[in-house]
Scaffold this active site. Structure first.
Site, PDB file in Angstrom:
ATOM      1  N   ASP A 244     -17.214  21.196 -19.821  1.00 52.66           N
ATOM      2  CA  ASP A 244     -18.223  21.699 -18.725  1.00 52.66           C
ATOM      3  C   ASP A 244     -19.753  21.484 -19.387  1.00 52.66           C
ATOM      4  OD1 ASP A 244     -16.302  22.543 -16.855  1.00 52.66           O
ATOM      5  OD2 ASP A 244     -16.224  24.482 -17.707  1.00 52.66           O
TER       6      ASP A 244
ATOM      7  N   HIS B 127     -11.205   6.989 -34.068  1.00 56.94           N
ATOM      8  CA  HIS B 127     -10.943   7.918 -34.973  1.00 56.94           C
ATOM      9  C   HIS B 127     -11.563   9.261 -34.401  1.00 56.94           C
ATOM     10  CE1 HIS B 127      -9.484   9.633 -38.935  1.00 56.94           C
ATOM     11  NE2 HIS B 127      -8.405   8.892 -38.254  1.00 56.94           N
TER      12      HIS B 127
ATOM     13  N   LYS C  31     -12.266  12.880 -32.723  1.00 54.37           N
ATOM     14  CA  LYS C  31     -11.536  14.095 -32.453  1.00 54.37           C
ATOM     15  C   LYS C  31     -12.420  15.054 -31.684  1.00 54.37           C
ATOM     16  CE  LYS C  31      -9.067  12.370 -36.204  1.00 54.37           C
ATOM     17  NZ  LYS C  31      -9.271  12.260 -37.507  1.00 54.37           N
TER      18      LYS C  31
END
Length: 225
Positions: free
Chosen positions: A175, A168, A170
């Site tokens: 870089d 779940h 996100k």
């Protein structure tokens, strides 16, 4: 610093400074939060490179290159952390800007991807030879409109969880200099309808913690079939 110097060398070598290169240079400087001594060192490098490259024929380009490069080498006016909210385009645009500005690597760990505009930017980054890894949820990848299979077919490495529970997270690391995290799902409905948020930070310790978690999950999860 070395990455910035290498990038300056590449932008002057072909004597073509595109709009995308200008945006990327500015983004690289902002993300690294350089101090005044580092910026002064880079300004000196700009003039060193220009002096080595300049000829009567390329004089107009070199002058424009110096102006563009030095204008990017300023102390950032923004903080190292920013917040963005939906509905609206702020979250999505921030994600796309970080993807488009990537120089080497994107580590993406998201519940799902079904926003075609984000997918388009990821595919473009892949064509630019950006190293992309995606971790996502196995159940959500089967949803109608999911772009996970499309990304995998294009050659982007994708891994999924192997349990009945959900992956779940996100978040995305660009870089190893910028982290985006929050409740925002990479879907069209998140931009158009949902009350969501993302936090963008350049705090090195926070980025390292998320990167360690990404590496742990990457080693635990399976490749997409």
């Amino acid at each position: 610093m070395d990455e910035l110097i290498d990038y300056l060398q590449r932008t002057i070598a072909d004597e073509i400074l595109s709009k995308e290169e200008k945006r990327t240079l500015k983004s690289m400087v902002e993300e690294r939060a350089l101090d005044i001594n580092q910026l002064n060192t880079l300004r000196g490098k700009v003039f060193e490179l220009a002096n080595a490259k300049i000829t009567p024929a390329n004089y107009p380009f070199i002058m424009d290159w110096i102006k563009t490069a030095t204008s990017a080498l300023v102390l950032p006016t923004t903080s190292t952390t920013d917040a963005f909210f939906s509905p609206g385009d702020a979250c999505r645009n921030t994600i796309i800007q970080r993807i488009d500005g990537a120089i080497k690597q994107l580590q993406i760990c998201v519940f799902t991807i079904s926003d075609d505009s984000i997918t388009k930017s990821l595919l473009a980054a892949h064509r630019r030879k950006i190293q992309i890894k995606v971790i996502t949820d196995n159940d959500k990848s089967l949803d109608q409109g999911s772009d996970i299979e499309q990304l995998a077919r294009a050659g982007i490495p994708v891994k999924m969880d192997v349990s009945s529970n959900h992956m779940h997270h996100k978040f995305m690391i660009a870089d190893m200099h910028t982290l985006i995290t929050g409740s925002y799902n990479w879907t069209l409905s998140a931009a158009k309808y949902n009350h969501e948020n993302i936090l963008l930070t350049r705090e090195a310790n926070v980025i390292k913690s998320f990167s360690n978690e990404f590496d742990k999950l990457w080693n635990e999860m399976k490749n997409i079939d």
